[in-house]
Design a protein around this motif. Structure first.
Motif, PDB file in Angstrom:
ATOM      1  N   TRP A 173       1.185  -1.103  -0.141  1.00 14.50           N
ATOM      2  CA  TRP A 173      -0.221  -0.334  -0.124  1.00 14.50           C
ATOM      3  C   TRP A 173       1.264   1.860  -0.139  1.00 14.50           C
ATOM      4  O   TRP A 173       0.648   2.283  -0.359  1.00 14.50           O
ATOM      5  N   GLU A 227      -6.651   2.215   2.917  1.00 12.50           N
ATOM      6  CA  GLU A 227      -5.784   2.668   4.106  1.00 12.50           C
ATOM      7  C   GLU A 227      -6.954   2.073   5.516  1.00 12.50           C
ATOM      8  O   GLU A 227      -6.279   1.929   6.479  1.00 12.50           O
ATOM      9  N   SER A 248      -8.714  -2.797  -4.067  1.00 14.76           N
ATOM     10  CA  SER A 248      -7.565  -2.991  -4.925  1.00 14.76           C
ATOM     11  C   SER A 248      -7.598  -3.295  -6.135  1.00 14.76           C
ATOM     12  O   SER A 248      -7.384  -2.764  -6.735  1.00 14.76           O
TER      13      SER A 248
END
Length: 348
Positions: free
Chosen positions: A87, A157, A180
């Motif tokens: 990430w 996040e 994602s």
């Protein structure tokens, strides 16, 4: 670092070099900067080549992130170092593209979809919480019909770092997979938006305006990323920082500054020197170097908001960014034949 100057903004590619030396000055820099190197026989704009390269890198990172999320969830837990690292790498790949609102409407239209920021009312948190409590469906296609606040890096996040999500592994993983995959789709859309040169066949004046506009827009965005959490002296707002949950707010600002410096070197510095504006180019290069080195050390922004001394270091960085923004409008613009009062919305 050795800077290879070129007589024009055309015929450039981008390579990564180390930066122990900047333009002959002994200045230690905590990260790498990309600068242009000439390739003969090419007729492509350096700023387009940079955006095309950055967007390809972003696709690669989002694809890798989606794979890592899938692997982690298949193993039963999203709480892995690999997921967090992927990430962060994706965010770092996004920084050179962040804040560009002009010249390429197709690319700009994806900005909020990729990152819903600022998020002053915690819209992402509220909507992600609602989705976790729902029965789905959780898919990239379903998310495309939802608010942009749940489609991008901020939503991921929240799912990866927010303690409130830790107890709902099944829905959390299903939603993380979907986000994602949706982010990967958006990155691919961004890459396709940059496949064609938006400045092809434009006049030099229009290209100059576009270059100044892009850089001014990114400076505006980074200054906002800094000013929102800084608030007023004695009354900071740490939860307004980008990526405060992952504690990499300052790291991302460092990457922003490096990317903007690279954009300046790749185009405007070359143009100014070609127009014999050497004194101005030298002064701006020096101030970019000062700005790079004025970014405080560390990863998180919050610790710098807690003491007057650390807060002053952020004021120094803010002042340097403000100087560069004013120099673009008050000095670079007129030097390139633009009217005084140029702003970051010009050059569309």
């Amino acid at each position: 670092m050795t800077f290879i100057s070129t007589p024009s903004r055309y015929s450039m590619a981008v390579v990564l070099v180390t930066t122990s030396l900047l333009s002959g000055c002994d200045i230690d820099v905590p990260f790498s900067i990309k600068v242009p190197v000439a390739f003969a026989g090419e007729e492509e704009h350096s700023i387009w080549l940079m955006q095309k390269t950055h967007s390809a890198t972003f696709v690669s990172q989002t694809t890798g992130l989606s794979s890592v999320v899938e692997k982690a969830c298949s193993a039963g837990s999203l709480d892995t170092t690999e997921v967090k690292s992927a990430w962060i790498d994706t965010m770092k790949a996004w920084m050179p593209l962040q804040g560009i609102e002009t010249s390429n409407p197709a690319a700009a239209s994806l900005n909020w979809q990729i990152q819903f920021y600022p998020d002053k009312k915690n819209t992402t948190g509220r909507k992600i919480t609602a989705l976790l409590k729902s029965d789905g469906p959780y898919s990239a296609e379903a998310l495309a019909k939802q608010s942009v606040s749940v489609q991008g890096v901020g939503a991921l996040e929240w799912l990866i770092y927010e303690p409130k999500t830790m107890g709902d592994t099944e829905n959390r993983c299903a939603l993380a997979r979907a986000v994602s995959q949706r982010l990967m789709q958006s990155a691919e859309g961004l890459y396709h938006a940059w496949e064609q040169d938006p400045w092809k066949d434009q006049s030099e004046k229009a290209l100059n305006a576009a270059s100044v506009s892009m850089l001014a827009g990114q400076l505006d965005f980074v200054m906002k990323k800094l000013s929102l959490p800084m608030g007023k002296p004695g009354y900071p707002k740490p939860f307004q920082a980008e990526a405060w949950r992952s504690k990499v707010s300052l790291t991302l600002i460092k990457d922003n500054v490096a990317a903007m410096y690279a954009l300046y070197l790749a185009d405007l510095d070359v143009v100014l020197r070609a127009k014999q504006k050497t004194e101005l180019a030298d002064r701006l290069t020096k101030h970019w170097q000062d700005t790079v080195t004025s970014v405080p050390s560390g990863d998180a922004l919050k610790p710098l908001l807690d003491t007057p001394e650390n807060y002053r270091s952020l004021i120094g960085l803010s002042n340097n960014l403000e100087y560069l923004k004013l120099a673009l409008s008050d000095e670079v613009g007129p030097a390139l034949g633009m009217v005084v009062g140029f702003n970051s919305t010009d050059g569309d």
